[in-house]
Scaffold this active site. Structure first.
Site, short mmCIF file in Angstrom:
data_model
loop_
_atom_site.label_atom_id
_atom_site.label_comp_id
_atom_site.label_asym_id
_atom_site.label_seq_id
_atom_site.Cartn_x
_atom_site.Cartn_y
_atom_site.Cartn_z
N ASP A 154 2.10 15.86 12.33
CA ASP A 154 2.44 15.54 10.93
C ASP A 154 1.19 15.52 10.05
O ASP A 154 1.03 14.65 9.20
CB ASP A 154 3.16 14.18 10.89
CG ASP A 154 3.96 13.98 9.60
OD1 ASP A 154 4.26 14.98 8.92
OD2 ASP A 154 4.25 12.82 9.27
N THR B 288 9.71 6.48 5.69
CA THR B 288 10.94 6.23 6.46
C THR B 288 10.68 5.21 7.57
O THR B 288 11.58 4.51 8.01
CB THR B 288 11.46 7.53 7.10
OG1 THR B 288 10.34 8.17 7.72
CG2 THR B 288 12.06 8.46 6.05
N LEU C 243 0.80 -1.22 0.00
CA LEU C 243 0.00 0.00 0.00
C LEU C 243 0.84 1.27 0.00
O LEU C 243 0.43 2.29 -0.52
CB LEU C 243 -0.93 0.02 1.22
CG LEU C 243 -2.06 -1.01 1.23
CD1 LEU C 243 -2.81 -0.96 2.56
CD2 LEU C 243 -3.02 -0.77 0.07
N VAL D 128 3.53 -0.32 4.48
CA VAL D 128 2.18 -0.75 4.83
C VAL D 128 1.70 -1.73 3.76
O VAL D 128 1.85 -1.46 2.57
CB VAL D 128 1.22 0.46 4.91
CG1 VAL D 128 -0.18 0.01 5.33
CG2 VAL D 128 1.74 1.52 5.88
N GLY E 45 8.95 2.42 7.37
CA GLY E 45 8.81 1.03 6.93
C GLY E 45 7.77 0.98 5.84
O GLY E 45 7.70 1.88 5.01
C1 PIT Z 1 -2.68 2.80 4.22
C2 PIT Z 1 -3.90 2.18 4.17
C3 PIT Z 1 -4.58 1.94 5.34
C4 PIT Z 1 -4.06 2.32 6.54
C5 PIT Z 1 -2.84 2.94 6.59
C6 PIT Z 1 -2.13 3.18 5.43
C7 PIT Z 1 -2.41 3.28 7.93
C8 PIT Z 1 -1.37 3.98 8.28
C9 PIT Z 1 -1.10 4.32 9.66
C10 PIT Z 1 0.18 4.56 10.06
C11 PIT Z 1 0.43 4.90 11.38
C12 PIT Z 1 -0.56 5.01 12.31
C13 PIT Z 1 -1.85 4.79 11.92
C14 PIT Z 1 -2.10 4.44 10.61
O1 PIT Z 1 -0.23 5.38 13.59
O2 PIT Z 1 -5.78 1.33 5.32
O3 PIT Z 1 -2.02 3.05 3.06
O4 PIT Z 1 1.68 5.13 11.83
#
Ligand code: PIT
Length: 217
Positions: free
Chosen positions: A169, A55, A51, A59, A57
């Site tokens: 952020d 920096t 996805l 998803v 990592g």
């Molecule tokens: C995507 C698709 C999805 C969820 C995310 C990213 C989530 C990212 C995320 C990252 C975090 C956090 C919460 C959510 O605290 O369905 O591309 O560091």
């Protein structure tokens, strides 16, 4: 997609272990059909696609075997200090006590470890606002579209403020559409990787991503 993911990944997933034991003549083909799996003590997560990455990592989109639910798993790399991971998880756990649909932030489901990589499991969302704008022919939103987005963000920020949490952020990449087709302009805030409790913030801390800092200063 999952084979791309594997090519670039440094994580030890089940199929990687299988691959190494395959005869070399058929390895390439078999690798295309073998599915990558993240295994936690409570479920397997079958990786469907990649996805995004940052920096922190990357998803990946997964099907969780235990529930058949499609989820997003954020796999943290080793650049994250244990303190940073603990901080993010502490904030996500704090938010778990609140209704994520009502307050417009991503639902954190669980965390597990794959070797030395912390994995954070979230509900699956659709696409971020940046990508949505890219896909929109005009590349702009109308006031009638911006208004509900800002209203939902204000609701989320009000909750964060009441808890003494600063996201630090906020940007279009961290605002996700929940379901652009069936729930137009329903958004959720993601990425609490840089979020802090007000009490943790000291004078001189950087509170905004560099890109936006330079644009506005
Ligand atoms: C995507 C698709 C999805 C969820 C995310 C990213 C989530 C990212 C995320 C990252 C975090 C956090 C919460 C959510 O605290 O369905 O591309 O560091």
């Amino acid at each position: 997609m999952s084979s791309n993911y594997r090519d670039e990944s440094h994580y030890s997933t089940s199929s990687e272990e299988e691959e190494t034991s395959l005869p070399s003549s058929s390895t390439e083909e078999d690798a295309q059909v073998t599915q990558d799996v993240l295994s936690s003590p409570f479920s397997d997560y079958l990786i469907q696609s990649f996805l995004g990455e940052g920096t922190f990592g990357e998803v990946v989109k997964c099907v969780k075997s235990a529930t058949q639910e499609t989820v997003a798993v954020k796999i943290l790399n080793n650049n994250n200090s244990a303190d940073d991971v603990q901080n993010e998880v502490a904030i996500l756990r704090k938010l778990q006590a609140f209704d994520s649909d009502k307050f417009n932030f991503i639902r954190f489901i669980d965390m597990f470890n794959i070797g030395e990589h912390a994995c954070l499991e979230f509900e699956m969302l659709d696409m971020n606002l940046w990508d949505f704008l890219e896909k929109t022919p005009s590349h702009v939103l109308s006031v009638n579209e911006i208004r509900p987005i800002l209203h939902q963000m204000a609701t989320a920020l009000q909750l964060l403020r009441s808890l003494g949490i600063v996201h630090t952020d906020l940007k279009p990449d961290n605002i996700m559409l929940v379901d652009s087709v069936n729930k137009p302009f329903k958004i959720k805030i993601i990425d609490f990787g840089l979020a802090r409790y007000v009490s943790q913030i000291t004078s001189g801390s950087y509170m905004q991503s560099r890109h936006y800092r330079y644009l506005t200063s």
